[in-house]
Structure formats: structure tokens, C-alpha cells
Design an enzyme around this catalytic site. Structure first.
Site, PDB file in Angstrom:
ATOM      1  N   ASP A   1     -70.540 -34.226  31.248  1.00 16.05           N
ATOM      2  CA  ASP A   1     -69.309 -33.456  31.452  1.00 16.05           C
ATOM      3  C   ASP A   1     -69.168 -33.094  32.927  1.00 16.05           C
ATOM      4  O   ASP A   1     -70.163 -32.914  33.640  1.00 16.05           O
ATOM      5  CB  ASP A   1     -69.329 -32.169  30.620  1.00 16.05           C
ATOM      6  CG  ASP A   1     -69.462 -32.450  29.128  1.00 16.05           C
ATOM      7  OD1 ASP A   1     -68.583 -33.131  28.591  1.00 16.05           O
ATOM      8  OD2 ASP A   1     -70.444 -32.009  28.530  1.00 16.05           O
TER       9      ASP A   1
ATOM     10  N   ASP B   1     -67.331 -30.112  34.829  1.00  9.97           N
ATOM     11  CA  ASP B   1     -66.600 -28.855  34.715  1.00  9.97           C
ATOM     12  C   ASP B   1     -66.145 -28.392  36.090  1.00  9.97           C
ATOM     13  O   ASP B   1     -66.855 -28.536  37.089  1.00  9.97           O
ATOM     14  CB  ASP B   1     -67.477 -27.780  34.073  1.00  9.97           C
ATOM     15  CG  ASP B   1     -67.832 -28.116  32.627  1.00  9.97           C
ATOM     16  OD1 ASP B   1     -67.059 -28.857  31.990  1.00  9.97           O
ATOM     17  OD2 ASP B   1     -68.883 -27.663  32.140  1.00  9.97           O
TER      18      ASP B   1
ATOM     19  N   ASP C   1     -75.705 -18.349  34.061  1.00  5.42           N
ATOM     20  CA  ASP C   1     -76.929 -18.042  33.336  1.00  5.42           C
ATOM     21  C   ASP C   1     -78.181 -18.413  34.124  1.00  5.42           C
ATOM     22  O   ASP C   1     -79.019 -17.558  34.423  1.00  5.42           O
ATOM     23  CB  ASP C   1     -76.918 -18.728  31.963  1.00  5.42           C
ATOM     24  CG  ASP C   1     -76.505 -20.194  32.022  1.00  5.42           C
ATOM     25  OD1 ASP C   1     -76.429 -20.757  33.132  1.00  5.42           O
ATOM     26  OD2 ASP C   1     -76.262 -20.775  30.944  1.00  5.42           O
TER      27      ASP C   1
END
Length: 461
Positions: A80, A82, A160
């Protein structure tokens, strides 16, 4: 197993002359110029590049962020790409006709290019003095609403792990690395940004992400990030079941199912997801269920490695087989129902209970029940009936489950599986011989014995 970071990037990590800044919250920042890193626009998907450039030309800041940057630096092919920007979701939607806004907890823009979807998020900010309409937490500290926008520094502080706090700036092609993310990539360390207790309480799914990134990226979890997991694992019970379904797909369908399973059990993360399975494992740690689950994980990993299809229907049917069998036995004992009727009643109970923690879509739960039902037919359909049975649409999945059960249980199940293996793998001529011999054997065994003829004995005088 996977390619090491290029020598060019290694020199980047060893360079002590790079300027280091600090964000207002005390998070370190390194900005690496284009000539000092190996990321090229050719390694970024064409659609992601289009999104980045259109946002930049419209006067907004735009960055490729997280896994896309991380995986390129590790020599992996990103799944992916992003994007983050200082444009609001509404401003993004005005720029892209192929945009749809999604998300309740945090508003996101999905830019759709056929089957390819580029996720664009607005840079997140802190919750200080924010209203309840844009930010809200529950009593445990979990974020219920998170539409607070901010700067790139604030967004990095909200990430995170440090290895995900990497930003590729389309305006000058530099990399912004926060919290020592580049060094942690090199040392294979998975380190949380901020206080681990607080970060896990904000979003307990981060504990699952720690496990997944650890196995996927071949990294060790920093002790400070690992220690709170044992205590906070039960918080996963509060996560919506629909979200947990997506997380399970990422954990067990990415080629590292066995490693993820073992690490989840070590941290106590498996029970909140599969409480029925954990109960069976706790009662018999070395029994058939434990063997079955490891076989499922190995089988799934092998199919992923061979680029074969994997389906949640079979996965859940196999995972829940022993809780189902145990529940069927309990119902038969309590109600006096036949084994067959008790089994059917247990299927609904087990699937309903599992869906409380993981919302299994009906398109998978219904085939899983079909696979369960067919397990009862293997014994009764040996012989000539087998020809019709193997034509059932779910026969192959049910047969694969029978083989896993045989591996875990042995005994009578293994004998049944051996018969079916010889039948399935045999030629048409061999199948006819196998079916006839089974029919003859059964007819002999089931032949009723004739009772001796009664003789009229003369009455004794």
C-alpha cells in the site's frame, strides 16, 4: 528471507553529520536530503505519485508515509502507498472527482483508480482543547473519535512505531524521520512512540500490530513496548467485532500465520479473539486442538507462499472444529438429542459466540457451516455413495479439513481419511474397485445373523 537494506542506505545510518532537530514534544527529527537516500519515484506507484503531485500543485503539503517508505528502504515491495496532507477531507474531495470519504473514528479520503485505492489522511494533531465533536475517548482511554488535525510534527507524535514515522516529501524528495526511525530500521527494533501504556489504551489494536510487524519485518519488539501487552491484552475485547475481522485477515493471511499465532499466545492476545478455542487449548494443551491449529497455520502459510487461494470460510471452519465438537457433545448430554441433531444445534451456538469477538461475514460463515456438516457424511458415504459425494461443491474443503483432523487425531479418523485419500487420488477404475470392496466388506459385517429355527420339542411325559 528478505533483502537487507542497500549499502547506500547503510552509509546513511552511519553518517553522524546529519542535522537533528526536536519537535515541541521532544521527538527527534532528521531530514535526509534526496542525495543521501535511495528512494526513487520509480519505486512509488503511479497513482500514488499522481495524488502527491496534485495535492502539491494545489498548494498543500503532501507526503508518502509509513509502510510505503519503510518497505522501500527495507528492499521490500510495498503493498500500500498511504499519503498524508495538510488538506482537510473536504478539500481533498474537491480536488479529486474519484474521491470518497470514509471512516467515523478518523475521517479518511479514498482516491479510487479502478481496483487501486490510495488512502489519503489529513495530518493529525493533539487533543488539547479539542471539542467532543472532533475528539472523544472512553473511560479506558480508547479513542472513539479522532478528527483532530495538525502539523507533520504532531502527526509523527501520533504514529504508533518509529519505523512508521517516516515521511517522503514530494516537494523536495527528502525523508523526514522521527524518533530515530531510520536507526530502528537498521537495528531491527520495533519501538513505540510515546508512553506504551497510554498508546495501547488509545488503540488496543496496536498490540496486534506490534506482533504483525515483528514477524513480517523480522524485528524484535522493544522491551518497553512488549511489557505492557501481557496486562493490557484484555482491552481487545472492547474493539468492534467488524474491525477485528480485518485484523485477523492481516495476521493470518500474510504468510506469517504460525509465528503470529505463537507470539499472540505468548502475550495473551489470542484469547480475546478466539475465546472458545483458547478454552479448549487450556483444557488440553497438547491435545488434538493444539495440533490442529498449528497445522492450519502451517497450511495457510504454505498456500500463501505458493500463491494459492486462502479462504476465511475454511480457516474458521478448521479453527472452530474442536469447540464445535465439544459443544455438540455437551448438548447431546444435556438434552438427549441424537449426535446429528446436537451437532446442528451446536453449529449455530459456536458461530454466534465467535461473531461476538470477530464479525465473520455471512458469505464465509455459511460455507464454514457447510464444511462442518459434511464431516458427518464421510463415514456414511464410503462405498458407491462416494461417487456422488465428491461432486458436492464444498467436498474439497471438507476433505481438506478431514485430512487436518486425521493429522491431529489419528485413530479412526486417520483410517477414514486414508480411505478417502485413496479414493480421491485413484483413477476411475481404481475408485470402482475401492467402492465395491468397501460395499462388500460392509455388507458382510452388517449382515444379520439368522436366529436358529425353533423346533417343537415333544413334551416330556
Amino acid at each position: 528471507m528478505f533483502r537487507r537494506i542497500s549499502q547506500f542506505c547503510k552509509q546513511l545510518f552511519e553518517d553522524n553529520q546529519r542535522p537533528t532537530e526536536t519537535t515541541p514534544a521532544g521527538l527527534s527529527l532528521e531530514v535526509v536530503a534526496r542525495k543521501h537516500h535511495a528512494i526513487s519515484r520509480k519505486q512509488i506507484s503511479e497513482n500514488a505519485t499522481k495524488v502527491l503531485y496534485r495535492l502539491h500543485k494545489a498548494g498543500f503539503k503532501a507526503y508518502l508515509v509509513g509502510g510505503g517508505v519503510r518497505d522501500i528502504l527495507l528492499g521490500l515491495e510495498p503493498k500500500d502507498f498511504d499519503v498524508v496532507t495538510d488538506a482537510t477531507p473536504e478539500q481533498i474531495k474537491k480536488l479529486f472527482r474519484n474521491c470518497r470519504l470514509v471512516g467515523r473514528r478518523f475521517r479518511l479520503a479514498h482516491i479510487v483508480f479502478g481496483r487501486d485505492v490510495i488512502e489519503v489522511a489529513t495530518l493529525r494533531g493533539h487533543h488539547v482543547d479539542s471539542g467532543e465533536k472532533v475528539s472523544k475517548t472512553n473511560a479506558e482511554g480508547r479513542l472513539l473519535r479522532d478528527n483532530v488535525y495538525g502539523t507533520i510534527d504532531e502527526d509523527a507524535e501520533r504514529r504508533d512505531f518509529t519505523v512508521n514515522a517516516l515521511y517522503y516529501d514530494i516537494s523536495d524528495f527528502s525523508i523526514h524521520s522521527y524518533g530515530g526511525g531510520l536507526q530502528d530500521l537498521d537495528s531491527r527494533t520495533l519501538r513505540l512512540i510515546g508512553d506504551p501504556q497510554k498508546r495501547y489504551r488509545e488503540d488496543p489494536v496496536r498490540m496486534l500490530r506490534a506482533v504483525r510487524f515483528s514477524t513480517k519485518l523480522d524485528m524484535h519488539i522493544d522491551p518497553a513496548a512488549a511489557e505492557p501487552i501481557y496486562e493490557l491484552a484484555p482491552l481487545l475485547q472492547d474493539i468492534p467485532a467488524a474491525r477485528m475481522y480485518e485484523e485477523v485477515l492481516k495476521l493470518f493471511f500474510n504468510g506469517h500465520a504460525l509465528n503470529n499465532y505463537e507470539l499472540m499466545r505468548e502475550f495473551g492476545l489470542f484469547e480475546p479473539l478466539f475465546p472458545l478455542v483458547e478454552a479448549v487449548l487450556r483444557d488440553d494443551p497438547n491435545g488434538p486442538a493444539a495440533k490442529m491449529i498449528k497445522a492450519i497455520m502451517r497450511n495457510t502459510d504454505q498456500r500463501v507462499a505458493e500463491d494459492k487461494a486462502v479462504t476465511p470460510a475454511f480457516f474458521y471452519a478448521a479453527m472452530l472444529w474442536y469447540p464445535l465438537s465439544q459443544r455438540a457433545d455437551d448438548i447431546a448430554l444435556e438434552s438427549g438429542l441424537t449426535t446429528y441433531d446436537a451437532f446442528y444445534a451446536a453449529m449455530g451456538d459456536v458461530m454466534e459466540q465467535q461473531c461476538r469477538s470477530i464479525s465473520i461475514p455471512r458469505r464465509f460463515s455459511t460455507p464454514a457451516k457447510d464444511i462442518w456438516q459434511l464431516q458427518l457424511r464421510f463415514e456414511r458415504n464410503q462405498g458407491t455413495r462416494a461417487f456422488k459425494f465428491i461432486e458436492h461443491p464444498k467436498f474439497r474443503a471438507a476433505y481438506d479439513l478431514l485430512l487436518l483432523r486425521a493429522e491431529a487425531e489419528g485413530g479412526h479418523t486417520a483410517k477414514s481419511a486414508a480411505w478417502w485419500r485413496s479414493f480421491v487420488e485413484g483413477s476411475d477404475e481404481q475408485r470402482s474397485v475401492i467402492a465395491r470392496s468397501t460395499k462388500t466388506s460392509k455388507s458382510r459385517n452388517n449382515r444379520r445373523r439368522r436366529s436358529p429355527k425353533k423346533t417343537n420339542k415333544p413334551a416330556q411325559e
